[in-house]
Scaffold this motif. Structure first.
Motif, mmCIF file in Angstrom:
data_model
loop_
_atom_site.group_PDB
_atom_site.id
_atom_site.type_symbol
_atom_site.label_atom_id
_atom_site.label_comp_id
_atom_site.label_asym_id
_atom_site.label_seq_id
_atom_site.Cartn_x
_atom_site.Cartn_y
_atom_site.Cartn_z
ATOM 1 N N ASP A 131 0.884 -1.224 0.215
ATOM 2 C CA ASP A 131 0.008 -0.009 -0.074
ATOM 3 C C ASP A 131 0.797 1.170 -0.045
ATOM 4 N N SER A 132 1.787 1.269 0.875
ATOM 5 C CA SER A 132 2.834 2.364 0.928
ATOM 6 C C SER A 132 3.383 2.711 -0.433
ATOM 7 N N VAL A 133 3.903 1.699 -1.088
ATOM 8 C CA VAL A 133 4.659 1.614 -2.466
ATOM 9 C C VAL A 133 3.577 2.404 -3.289
ATOM 10 N N LEU A 134 2.487 1.784 -3.392
ATOM 11 C CA LEU A 134 1.519 2.234 -4.357
ATOM 12 C C LEU A 134 1.161 3.853 -4.390
ATOM 13 N N ARG A 135 1.135 4.141 -3.058
ATOM 14 C CA ARG A 135 0.796 5.510 -2.549
ATOM 15 C C ARG A 135 1.858 6.465 -2.906
ATOM 16 N N GLU A 136 3.138 6.115 -2.573
ATOM 17 C CA GLU A 136 4.350 6.845 -2.591
ATOM 18 C C GLU A 136 4.480 7.015 -4.358
ATOM 19 N N TYR A 137 4.114 6.128 -5.169
ATOM 20 C CA TYR A 137 4.469 6.303 -6.576
ATOM 21 C C TYR A 137 3.110 6.523 -7.419
ATOM 22 N N GLY A 138 2.182 6.908 -6.645
ATOM 23 C CA GLY A 138 1.090 7.282 -7.146
ATOM 24 C C GLY A 138 0.371 6.164 -8.576
ATOM 25 N N VAL A 139 0.813 4.853 -7.850
ATOM 26 C CA VAL A 139 0.137 3.841 -9.046
ATOM 27 C C VAL A 139 -1.165 3.583 -8.927
ATOM 28 N N PRO A 140 -1.823 3.542 -10.145
ATOM 29 C CA PRO A 140 -3.396 3.460 -9.763
ATOM 30 C C PRO A 140 -3.769 2.125 -9.465
ATOM 31 N N LEU A 141 -3.340 1.539 -8.734
ATOM 32 C CA LEU A 141 -3.516 -0.097 -8.219
ATOM 33 C C LEU A 141 -3.974 -0.256 -6.566
ATOM 34 N N SER B 234 9.610 -5.130 -9.262
ATOM 35 C CA SER B 234 8.140 -6.183 -10.117
ATOM 36 C C SER B 234 7.180 -5.231 -10.769
ATOM 37 N N LEU B 235 7.023 -4.033 -10.083
ATOM 38 C CA LEU B 235 6.137 -2.878 -10.829
ATOM 39 C C LEU B 235 6.733 -1.916 -11.614
ATOM 40 N N GLU B 236 8.090 -2.222 -11.756
ATOM 41 C CA GLU B 236 8.921 -1.375 -12.773
ATOM 42 C C GLU B 236 8.896 0.054 -12.391
ATOM 43 N N LEU B 237 8.934 0.274 -11.093
ATOM 44 C CA LEU B 237 9.072 1.830 -10.538
ATOM 45 C C LEU B 237 10.339 2.172 -10.327
ATOM 46 N N THR B 238 10.777 3.330 -10.593
ATOM 47 C CA THR B 238 11.900 4.034 -10.334
ATOM 48 C C THR B 238 11.928 5.187 -9.458
ATOM 49 N N ASP B 239 13.006 5.454 -8.630
ATOM 50 C CA ASP B 239 12.874 6.663 -7.857
ATOM 51 C C ASP B 239 13.165 8.098 -8.835
#
Length: 73
Positions: free
Chosen positions: A11-21, A68-73
């Motif tokens: 949940d934290s990763v989705l929120r931090e990166y604004g992923v619509p999942l 895995s979600l292909e997110l980068t900083d």
């Protein structure tokens, strides 16, 4: 590491990166976790991520999830 810890990190990763999942489900796998994500939009497809972590620290689970979600900083 407990399932609730993995839920919080996801949940934290989705929120931090604004992923619509959103997290749809989490299950313990042989060498890690399987996390199912559902889109927040109607008609979207479900995404499943298999986290294979040699270590179960919060840092390694979080970084594996980002890869895995292909997110980068």
């Amino acid at each position: 590491m407990e399932q609730t810890d993995v839920q919080r990190m996801a949940d934290s990763v989705l929120r931090e990166y604004g992923v619509p999942l959103r997290v749809a489900g989490i299950s313990h796998a042989d060498a890690g976790w399987t996390i199912a994500f559902a889109t927040t939009f109607p008609g979207g497809r479900e995404v499943k991520v298999n986290l294979r972590c040699d270590r179960t620290s919060a840092y390694h689970v979080r970084e594996s999830l980002k890869r895995s979600l292909e997110l980068t900083d």
